[in-house]
Design an enzyme around this catalytic site. Structure first.
Site, PDB file in Angstrom:
ATOM      1  N   CYS A   1       0.837  -1.204   0.000  1.00 47.71           N
ATOM      2  CA  CYS A   1       0.000   0.000   0.000  1.00 47.71           C
ATOM      3  C   CYS A   1       0.871   1.254   0.000  1.00 47.71           C
ATOM      4  O   CYS A   1       1.953   1.272   0.592  1.00 47.71           O
ATOM      5  CB  CYS A   1      -0.922  -0.003   1.220  1.00 47.71           C
ATOM      6  SG  CYS A   1      -2.223  -1.256   1.144  1.00 47.71           S
TER       7      CYS A   1
ATOM      8  N   CYS B   1      -3.562   0.009  -3.388  1.00 44.83           N
ATOM      9  CA  CYS B   1      -4.202   0.334  -2.111  1.00 44.83           C
ATOM     10  C   CYS B   1      -3.488   1.502  -1.440  1.00 44.83           C
ATOM     11  O   CYS B   1      -2.369   1.863  -1.806  1.00 44.83           O
ATOM     12  CB  CYS B   1      -4.224  -0.888  -1.187  1.00 44.83           C
ATOM     13  SG  CYS B   1      -2.598  -1.578  -0.812  1.00 44.83           S
TER      14      CYS B   1
END
Length: 301
Positions: A120, A202
């Site tokens: 992420c 993400c």
């Protein structure tokens, strides 16, 4: 029956025989027919439809295999990948298929073999500014463009297509996405892997945009038509755009450009926050990525 001479016959013997002239004519006709069959058998398989784009990159199979081996050696998390299986899946997506009728489904076996996860906050998208994006990830090693992943790395800067109903690769010409068709092997590949890359992103996703173009955000680019619409709101908190200026004298706030506002609107409607940052000096930007503690990097870039 001018060409037949009748004579008494018995049983199943022919009632007439051809004249010598007719026999010669028949022989010539059979010879011509045989030659035509041979010509068709030899020439027809070699006939290729001429497309508007350049042909498959020289030594394409060897290049893909070599890149796969190199990538899996450098990236321990991908050492389980069987490069021969990767090539077989890659080849199976386009070999023997009509080059203007390729689908994303054709590439799914390859996508499954090349599955990777980006941490992420580490995904970097780009549009019309490929070189700088790659220079950035070469310095900032913990961020990744699509071309830093296995599948993007395999196909970067390559062209490929096959011959319909044969197992041959076409090294003479391949479909151009503008002049011939958009559903060609190369275009569909990048659409497929770009969609997957965006879907798996993400955290905070970054995108590098070329501020020197008339359309800084282009809805028809891969970023504008595929990646933007496949970011997942439940996983992506924000999209941060870095607008790269084209020269030292350009002091405009390109984050106020109408196309950037259009991008902001699209992202906001998908319940993803949007931020924008002007990068006035890309050379200094890269230098400060290398040496963030440099005193000159405390000022704006």
């Amino acid at each position: 029956m001018a060409n037949c001479e009748f004579s008494p016959v018995s049983g199943d013997k022919p009632c007439c025989r051809l004249s010598r002239r007719a026999q010669v004519c028949l022989g010539v006709c059979l010879l011509v027919l045989l030659i035509l069959v041979v010509v068709v058998a030899v020439v027809l398989p070699r006939w290729r439809q001429q497309w508007s784009g350049s042909g498959t990159t020289s030594r394409f199979p060897e290049t893909v295999l070599a890149r796969c081996v190199k990538y899996t050696e450098v990236h321990p998390e991908m050492r389980h990948v069987d490069c021969q299986s990767v090539w077989d899946a890659f080849k199976g997506a386009f070999i023997s298929k009509y080059p203007c009728n390729i689908t994303e489904e054709d590439y799914q076996p390859l996508v499954k073999l090349g599955t990777q996860t980006v941490p992420c906050n580490k995904t970097l998208l780009w549009s019309r500014i490929k070189d700088l994006a790659h220079q950035f990830t070469q310095v900032q090693r913990d961020m990744f463009t699509l071309e830093d992943m296995l599948l993007g790395y395999l196909a970067d800067d390559l062209t490929w297509c096959g011959e319909f109903n044969t197992f041959e690769i076409n090294y003479q010409s391949c479909p151009d996405w503008r002049k011939d068709c958009s559903n060609n092997p190369v275009s569909v590949f990048w659409k497929t892997v770009s969609r997957r890359f965006a879907e798996t992103a993400c955290g905070v996703v970054h995108v590098m945009l070329n501020g020197s173009r008339s359309k800084i955000f282009d809805k028809n680019s891969t970023f504008g038509s595929v990646e933007v619409h496949n970011l997942q709101p439940e996983k992506v908190q924000a999209l941060e755009a870095w607008v790269i200026h084209g020269g030292r004298e350009d002091s405009r706030d390109l984050c106020q450009d109408p196309t950037i506002k259009e991008l902001e609107s699209i992202i906001s409607k998908r319940n993803i926050r949007f931020f924008c940052k002007n990068i006035y000096r890309p050379d200094k930007f890269l230098q400060c990525v290398k040496n963030p503690e440099d005193s000159s990097c405390l000022s704006g870039i």
